[in-house]
Design a protein around this motif. Sequence first.
Motif, PDB file in Angstrom:
ATOM      1  N   PRO A  98       0.822  -1.232   0.000  1.00 40.79           N
ATOM      2  CA  PRO A  98       0.000   0.000   0.000  1.00 40.79           C
ATOM      3  C   PRO A  98       0.850   1.273   0.000  1.00 40.79           C
ATOM      4  N   LEU A  99       1.976   1.247   0.732  1.00 38.44           N
ATOM      5  CA  LEU A  99       2.814   2.445   0.790  1.00 38.44           C
ATOM      6  C   LEU A  99       3.499   2.741  -0.540  1.00 38.44           C
ATOM      7  N   PHE A 104      -2.588   5.783  -3.044  1.00 37.89           N
ATOM      8  CA  PHE A 104      -2.887   5.600  -1.629  1.00 37.89           C
ATOM      9  C   PHE A 104      -2.577   6.905  -0.904  1.00 37.89           C
ATOM     10  N   ARG A 107       0.035   8.078   2.402  1.00 37.06           N
ATOM     11  CA  ARG A 107       1.102   7.081   2.549  1.00 37.06           C
ATOM     12  C   ARG A 107       2.385   7.695   3.101  1.00 37.06           C
ATOM     13  N   ASN A 108       2.682   8.932   2.770  1.00 33.58           N
ATOM     14  CA  ASN A 108       3.903   9.576   3.283  1.00 33.58           C
ATOM     15  C   ASN A 108       3.809   9.822   4.785  1.00 33.58           C
ATOM     16  N   ARG A 158       9.171  -1.459   0.003  1.00 36.39           N
ATOM     17  CA  ARG A 158       8.350  -0.415  -0.618  1.00 36.39           C
ATOM     18  C   ARG A 158       9.098   0.228  -1.783  1.00 36.39           C
TER      19      ARG A 158
END
Length: 294
Positions: A98-99, A104, A107-108, A158
């Motif tokens: 997801p990140l 999304f 996410r940060n 990621r």
Amino acid sequence: MNHQSTSEQIFDWIVNAILAIICILVLYPLLFVLVASFSSPEAVMRGEVWLWPKNITWIGYLRIFQNSEMLTGYVNTIVYTVVGTAINLIMSVAAAYPLSRKDFYGRNVIAAMMVFTMFFSGGMVPTYLLVKNLGMLNSMWALLIPGAVSVYNILIMRTFFANGIPYEMQEAASIDGCSNMTTLMRIVLPLSMPIIAVMILFYSVGHWNAYFSALIYLTDRDKYPLQLFLREILIQGQMQEMLGIGDDTQSQIVLEGEAIKYAVVIVANLPVLLLYPFLQKYFTKGVMIGAVKG
């Protein structure tokens, strides 16, 4: 053909010489432990063993496999490593995918909150109290659940998902009607074998060598991992050396402990050494993609 100048050739010779020295410094201790595990304990203690076994004996390995606790610890370590690595891998993929998605939102912020935990933690006492209140003391889960995720490994994974796999492939899968889970299972993971292999190696080695959590949370000896028994052997050997050698019986015990010490190191690390060749072709690629890009 490329012809090197004299200075370049000298530089290459110096670099190769330095690398050769480093290889010798790294490999010799491993070779010595292997040779010492087959050698007579008396010869090892007298410093007569260097590169080849002397007075070959199997006493260390015989004592290990005759010890039911040692075999129990070996089985426990295998179970902890397999189950723990599976949990780590599932949780890391569930967090990293997801990140890595551009669609999304937030996410940060979530990634920043996760990174925060790398610098600040509750400490050992609050963690122990939490494990106790969750009823996980003296159980396998006390060793696996608190360390179920590694933020560092999540960030590496990621980065691989975001830069190693074209986002257009995920968009195309979405247009074809794939859900996020289907995209992850059928497109992302099959293309992510390099980083998955790296994560398996990182997590499995960590579980295989872990002993501190078991030392804190476990009380039943039938649940001890191999590393705790190895620790006991090393401590007992040091205590016997400090107290001095008395009669012949005690002297024999000390010598057998010396042989067992080297044999256990070989037995304890053999599975990791056997695992690496199967993951080697993915390892370099996974590390480089996860570390360079992003």
